[in-house]
Design a protein around this motif. Structure first.
Motif, PDB file in Angstrom:
ATOM      1  N   VAL A  40       1.085  -1.364   0.253  1.00 56.84           N
ATOM      2  CA  VAL A  40      -0.023  -0.432   0.059  1.00 56.84           C
ATOM      3  C   VAL A  40       1.032   1.211  -0.029  1.00 56.84           C
ATOM      4  O   VAL A  40       2.083   1.421   1.108  1.00 56.84           O
ATOM      5  N   LEU A  41       0.617   2.541  -1.509  1.00 52.33           N
ATOM      6  CA  LEU A  41       1.131   3.270  -1.276  1.00 52.33           C
ATOM      7  C   LEU A  41       1.036   4.568  -0.126  1.00 52.33           C
ATOM      8  O   LEU A  41      -0.911   3.972   0.400  1.00 52.33           O
ATOM      9  N   VAL A  42       1.586   4.961   0.779  1.00 51.90           N
ATOM     10  CA  VAL A  42       1.088   5.940   1.868  1.00 51.90           C
ATOM     11  C   VAL A  42       1.134   7.519   1.413  1.00 51.90           C
ATOM     12  O   VAL A  42       2.308   7.946   0.479  1.00 51.90           O
ATOM     13  N   ILE A  43      -0.172   8.051   1.393  1.00 50.08           N
ATOM     14  CA  ILE A  43       0.438   9.174   0.432  1.00 50.08           C
ATOM     15  C   ILE A  43       0.187  10.146   2.037  1.00 50.08           C
ATOM     16  O   ILE A  43      -0.531  10.091   3.191  1.00 50.08           O
ATOM     17  N   PRO A  44       1.393  11.094   2.049  1.00 47.18           N
ATOM     18  CA  PRO A  44       1.735  11.903   2.799  1.00 47.18           C
ATOM     19  C   PRO A  44       0.162  12.562   3.318  1.00 47.18           C
ATOM     20  O   PRO A  44      -0.777  13.361   3.091  1.00 47.18           O
ATOM     21  N   PRO A  45       0.036  12.733   5.052  1.00 46.36           N
ATOM     22  CA  PRO A  45      -1.154  13.083   5.768  1.00 46.36           C
ATOM     23  C   PRO A  45      -1.296  14.376   5.181  1.00 46.36           C
ATOM     24  O   PRO A  45      -2.363  15.483   5.096  1.00 46.36           O
ATOM     25  N   GLU A  46      -0.236  15.257   4.849  1.00 45.93           N
ATOM     26  CA  GLU A  46      -0.295  17.064   4.803  1.00 45.93           C
ATOM     27  C   GLU A  46       0.151  17.327   3.194  1.00 45.93           C
ATOM     28  O   GLU A  46      -0.927  18.187   2.878  1.00 45.93           O
ATOM     29  N   THR A  47      -0.630  16.259   2.551  1.00 41.24           N
ATOM     30  CA  THR A  47      -1.166  16.251   0.841  1.00 41.24           C
ATOM     31  C   THR A  47      -2.127  16.761   0.722  1.00 41.24           C
ATOM     32  O   THR A  47      -3.185  16.833   1.477  1.00 41.24           O
ATOM     33  N   GLY A  48      -2.405  18.101   0.034  1.00 41.47           N
ATOM     34  CA  GLY A  48      -4.029  18.203  -0.319  1.00 41.47           C
ATOM     35  C   GLY A  48      -5.049  17.396  -0.705  1.00 41.47           C
ATOM     36  O   GLY A  48      -4.606  16.389  -1.611  1.00 41.47           O
ATOM     37  N   ALA A  49      -5.999  18.076  -0.246  1.00 42.28           N
ATOM     38  CA  ALA A  49      -7.358  17.329  -0.921  1.00 42.28           C
ATOM     39  C   ALA A  49      -6.895  16.522  -2.206  1.00 42.28           C
ATOM     40  O   ALA A  49      -7.513  15.832  -2.829  1.00 42.28           O
ATOM     41  N   ASP A  50      -6.908  17.237  -3.117  1.00 39.31           N
ATOM     42  CA  ASP A  50      -7.122  18.141  -4.571  1.00 39.31           C
ATOM     43  C   ASP A  50      -6.324  16.457  -5.485  1.00 39.31           C
ATOM     44  O   ASP A  50      -6.065  15.391  -6.073  1.00 39.31           O
ATOM     45  N   ALA A  51      -4.741  16.722  -4.686  1.00 41.36           N
ATOM     46  CA  ALA A  51      -3.668  15.782  -5.145  1.00 41.36           C
ATOM     47  C   ALA A  51      -3.834  14.493  -4.680  1.00 41.36           C
ATOM     48  O   ALA A  51      -3.809  13.308  -5.117  1.00 41.36           O
TER      49      ALA A  51
END
Length: 144
Positions: free
Chosen positions: A106-117
């Motif tokens: 599972v790829l972890v998308i950093p929590p600080e990533t914006g909603a659209d990205a």
């Protein structure tokens, strides 16, 4: 001293995991977008979501590079799974849950990533993830 009996001492339930089991390049079985870097708070909802779809999660392996505190165990619905870590074998941008049926990458998308990205990544768009091809979970677990 005044005691306020209107507040509950019980913890509020964790919000559902932001998880997509959309296959992606590099052998990824899905993407997870945690709300914080607090694994103790984030892992129970992830293991509950995966367990509800694909069988009870018995363990999780992470790379400690982006997690300030690593719990030894994750608990969900009275069941406990071990949390392990590796700096050599585990990609710092991935998390690997295990169950009796196998494992997920599972790829972890950093929590600080914006909603659209994050939404774009959760859909599998724009992911260039190196790694082994193929996945054994895609045929067992429905997309979410």
């Amino acid at each position: 001293m005044t005691i306020d009996r209107t507040t509950s001492s019980r913890r509020a339930p964790s919000p559902p995991a932001r998880l997509s089991l959309t296959p992606a390049p590099g052998g990824l079985d899905g993407m997870w977008w945690p709300r914080s870097r607090a694994l103790t708070r984030e892992l129970p909802s992830l293991t509950a979501a995966l367990g509800g779809l694909c069988g009870r999660i018995t363990g999780v392996t992470v790379n400690p590079a982006y997690w300030p505190v690593l719990p030894h165990w994750v608990s969900d619905a009275g069941r406990t799974g071990q949390v392990g870590w590796s700096t050599e074998e585990q990609d710092p941008h991935r998390l690997t849950p295990f169950s009796a049926d196998g494992r997920w990458d599972v790829l972890v998308i950093p929590p600080e990533t914006g909603a659209d990205a994050a939404a774009q990544l959760m859909a599998g768009d724009g992911i260039d993830a190196p790694g082994p091809g193929g996945s054994s979970r895609r045929d067992r677990c429905p997309e979410q």
